[in-house]
Design a protein around this motif. Structure first.
Motif, mmCIF file in Angstrom:
data_model
loop_
_atom_site.group_PDB
_atom_site.id
_atom_site.type_symbol
_atom_site.label_atom_id
_atom_site.label_comp_id
_atom_site.label_asym_id
_atom_site.label_seq_id
_atom_site.Cartn_x
_atom_site.Cartn_y
_atom_site.Cartn_z
ATOM 1 N N ALA A 153 0.836 -1.133 -0.058
ATOM 2 C CA ALA A 153 -0.006 -0.057 0.056
ATOM 3 C C ALA A 153 0.902 1.416 -0.057
ATOM 4 N N SER A 154 1.949 1.262 0.609
ATOM 5 C CA SER A 154 2.823 2.343 0.863
ATOM 6 C C SER A 154 3.568 2.648 -0.477
ATOM 7 N N ILE A 155 3.910 1.661 -1.145
ATOM 8 C CA ILE A 155 4.578 1.799 -2.511
ATOM 9 C C ILE A 155 3.622 2.236 -3.431
ATOM 10 N N GLY A 156 2.432 1.779 -3.325
ATOM 11 C CA GLY A 156 1.272 2.583 -4.498
ATOM 12 C C GLY A 156 1.090 3.926 -4.248
ATOM 13 N N VAL A 157 1.226 4.281 -2.880
ATOM 14 C CA VAL A 157 1.067 5.676 -2.564
ATOM 15 C C VAL A 157 2.134 6.484 -3.163
ATOM 16 N N ALA A 158 3.402 5.848 -2.861
ATOM 17 C CA ALA A 158 4.782 6.550 -3.313
ATOM 18 C C ALA A 158 4.744 6.699 -4.860
ATOM 19 N N ILE A 159 4.308 5.667 -5.448
ATOM 20 C CA ILE A 159 4.262 5.843 -7.076
ATOM 21 C C ILE A 159 3.535 6.872 -7.586
ATOM 22 N N LYS A 160 2.248 6.966 -7.079
ATOM 23 C CA LYS A 160 1.382 7.950 -7.226
ATOM 24 C C LYS A 160 2.194 9.341 -7.054
ATOM 25 N N ARG A 161 2.790 9.660 -5.900
ATOM 26 C CA ARG A 161 3.426 10.749 -5.520
ATOM 27 C C ARG A 161 4.430 10.909 -6.543
ATOM 28 N N PHE A 162 5.379 9.984 -6.611
ATOM 29 C CA PHE A 162 6.641 10.202 -7.574
ATOM 30 C C PHE A 162 6.231 10.505 -8.992
ATOM 31 N N LEU A 163 5.392 9.880 -9.514
ATOM 32 C CA LEU A 163 4.829 10.165 -10.898
ATOM 33 C C LEU A 163 4.424 11.547 -11.056
ATOM 34 N N GLY A 164 3.972 12.241 -10.089
ATOM 35 C CA GLY A 164 3.843 13.812 -10.449
ATOM 36 C C GLY A 164 2.755 13.755 -11.497
ATOM 37 N N GLN A 217 1.185 10.977 -13.715
ATOM 38 C CA GLN A 217 0.369 9.986 -13.061
ATOM 39 C C GLN A 217 -0.811 9.629 -13.880
ATOM 40 N N GLU A 218 -1.290 10.523 -14.535
ATOM 41 C CA GLU A 218 -2.457 10.250 -15.686
ATOM 42 C C GLU A 218 -2.040 9.014 -16.665
ATOM 43 N N VAL A 219 -0.813 9.303 -17.164
ATOM 44 C CA VAL A 219 -0.351 8.584 -18.531
ATOM 45 C C VAL A 219 0.180 7.022 -17.937
ATOM 46 N N PHE A 220 0.531 7.010 -16.723
ATOM 47 C CA PHE A 220 0.797 5.613 -16.055
ATOM 48 C C PHE A 220 -0.331 5.069 -15.124
ATOM 49 N N LYS A 221 -1.491 5.751 -15.265
ATOM 50 C CA LYS A 221 -2.464 5.385 -14.351
ATOM 51 C C LYS A 221 -2.826 3.730 -14.453
ATOM 52 N N SER A 222 -3.027 3.255 -15.429
ATOM 53 C CA SER A 222 -3.332 1.885 -15.836
ATOM 54 C C SER A 222 -1.961 0.869 -15.507
ATOM 55 N N TRP A 223 -1.016 1.448 -15.201
ATOM 56 C CA TRP A 223 0.259 0.573 -14.772
ATOM 57 C C TRP A 223 0.565 0.711 -13.273
ATOM 58 N N ILE A 224 0.012 1.591 -12.517
ATOM 59 C CA ILE A 224 0.451 1.954 -11.242
ATOM 60 C C ILE A 224 0.583 0.636 -10.465
ATOM 61 N N ASP A 225 -0.628 -0.530 -10.532
ATOM 62 C CA ASP A 225 -0.753 -1.591 -9.677
ATOM 63 C C ASP A 225 0.251 -2.576 -10.241
ATOM 64 N N VAL A 226 0.546 -2.503 -11.401
ATOM 65 C CA VAL A 226 1.797 -3.343 -11.988
ATOM 66 C C VAL A 226 3.038 -2.834 -11.239
ATOM 67 N N GLU A 249 11.667 5.599 -5.979
ATOM 68 C CA GLU A 249 11.620 6.994 -6.441
ATOM 69 C C GLU A 249 12.597 7.001 -7.774
ATOM 70 N N ARG A 250 13.739 6.278 -7.560
ATOM 71 C CA ARG A 250 14.810 6.127 -8.538
ATOM 72 C C ARG A 250 14.220 5.614 -9.741
ATOM 73 N N SER A 251 13.398 4.445 -9.619
ATOM 74 C CA SER A 251 12.835 3.737 -10.773
ATOM 75 C C SER A 251 11.913 4.582 -11.269
ATOM 76 N N ILE A 252 11.081 5.296 -10.692
ATOM 77 C CA ILE A 252 9.946 6.139 -11.245
ATOM 78 C C ILE A 252 10.493 7.316 -11.810
ATOM 79 N N ASN A 253 11.624 8.103 -11.376
ATOM 80 C CA ASN A 253 12.291 9.064 -12.155
ATOM 81 C C ASN A 253 12.818 8.496 -13.500
ATOM 82 N N ALA A 254 13.441 7.429 -13.224
ATOM 83 C CA ALA A 254 13.846 6.880 -14.675
ATOM 84 C C ALA A 254 12.893 6.715 -15.967
ATOM 85 N N LEU A 255 11.762 6.024 -15.032
ATOM 86 C CA LEU A 255 10.769 5.747 -16.092
ATOM 87 C C LEU A 255 10.079 7.104 -16.753
#
Length: 389
Positions: free
Chosen positions: A271-282, A285-294, A308-314
């Motif tokens: 759950a924390s990772i999911g929240v973090a991914i949404k925050r880090f996507l900035g 977030q809408e672009v990767f919305k369907s991929w957040i659970d993955v 955060e490093r992985s999401i920034n690279a993405l």
């Protein structure tokens, strides 16, 4: 005007009168602290007012630092930095200052840790109420956990919530090349923090508070432990002493007993990772919305700093169009495959199947989960898969 509206208006008037009184007294530091408190108070109910107060606070900080712009979250000059103790030889400041009083996003923490941090903050905010009952607030706490789980950010959040800067003891400066001076440096830094009722963080405390039974250390380093024991015991109610360590097994057991509270930080849950991914996507977030659970399933078990490093690279890859979104997602989670447990691989396979972008055969090749197992948990495979490879 309703009763609630009238009370609210009276409250705002009272706050403004107190702010004017502080400004008239030319107490700049007290005025800043009160401004920071008002910003937090009105951020939800009166966002426009909070924003204007925030601008006023930033302008006072800019003027006090010689018109240099303060960068939020970075070590910055504090109004008392000129008086900070320094090492006599290197002239390095023994204390670094993080000024987040203008605002800081709350850290993403498991519920148990969030509650413990919240309790520390509330006790400090309600210290007079406790004092009326003869009770002291928490004076010291040690934050324990692996790197990247939010220990330092939590310390910054505590200081920010109390309207103060976070002071961090710089161990590289404290540990003098002349070991006989290290104890003096340590005492100078701690005495300065006590004098100014600071929120002080002793980062990587295991470097100066090792077990006294450790035969690899010489006598001077062992004496530092004695200094720390005395300081933690005598820390005043007016200040807050925090410590952090990645290696609790190295810390002298006697020191553990001196801290009022031990806060254990574990690796973030799903759950924390999911929240973090949404925050880090900035903004993405809408672009990767369907991929957040993955992504949450694929990055399971990682620290938030690694996430955060992985999401920034993405995000960089997407901005520069270095590959399709599917391949960028594949790259992000492929690097973490070997760290996933069997259960986590199955969860990732299910989330990939839900995304509907690839066949069960492709998912099986990626995760190592059998197609029959994927079918059992996720249903039939789509006829076509765009694929991640």
């Amino acid at each position: 005007m309703s009763k609630d509206s009238k009370e609210e208006s009276t409250g705002i008037e009272s706050d403004l009168v107190n702010l004017a009184r502080l400004a008239a007294s030319e107490s700049l530091e007290d005025t800043r602290l009160f401004l920071a408190r008002l910003i937090r108070k009105y951020r939800q109910s009166h966002p426009d007012l909070a924003s204007r107060l925030d601008q006023s606070l930033k302008s006072t900080q800019t003027r006090s630092s010689g018109n240099s712009v303060l960068r939020r979250g970075a070590p910055v000059s504090d109004s008392s930095e000129a008086a900070l103790p320094v090492d006599g030889d290197s002239r390095l400041a023994l204390i670094r200052v993080f000024d987040d009083r203008a605002g800081l996003a709350s850290p993403i923490l498991p519920n148990s840790v969030h509650d413990a941090i919240g309790a520390i903050i509330r006790e400090r905010q309600e210290s007079q109420r406790l004092a009326a009952r003869g009770i002291s607030p928490t004076r010291s706490a040690i934050l324990v956990g692996p790197p990247g789980v939010g220990k330092t950010l939590s310390a910054r959040w505590i200081a920010s919530s109390l309207g103060k800067s976070l002071w961090v003891l710089d161990l590289t400066a404290v540990m003098s090349s002349l070991l006989g001076k290290t104890g003096n440096n340590l005492r100078a830094a701690l005495d300065h923090a006590k004098k100014h009722a600071a929120v002080l963080l002793l980062d990587e405390i295991d470097a100066i508070a090792k077990r006294r039974s450790d035969e690899s250390d010489i006598g001077e380093l062992k004496r530092l432990v004695t200094v720390m024991l005395q300081e933690v015991d005598q820390w005043p109610d007016s200040g807050l002493l925090l410590a952090a360590t990645n290696h609790p097994e190295l810390v002298d057991p006697a020191l553990w007993r001196r801290f009022d509270m031990v806060v254990k930080f574990d690796a973030p849950d799903a759950a924390s990772i999911g929240v973090a991914i949404k925050r880090f996507l900035g903004d993405d977030q809408e672009v990767f919305k369907s991929w957040i659970d993955v992504l949450a399933a694929g990055l399971q078990g990682q620290s938030l700093s690694d996430v955060e490093r992985s999401i920034n690279a993405l995000r960089r890859g997407h901005a520069l169009q270095t590959a399709s979104i599917e391949k960028l997602i594949s790259s992000a989670i492929d690097q973490r495959q070997e760290d996933l447990s069997k259960a986590e691989r199955l969860n990732l396979a299910i989330e990939l199947a839900k995304a509907g972008q690839h066949t069960h055969m492709q998912i099986s090749q990626m995760t190592g989960v059998a197609r029959d197992t994927i079918r059992k948990h996720a249903g039939p495979s789509p006829r076509k898969g765009r694929g991640l490879k």
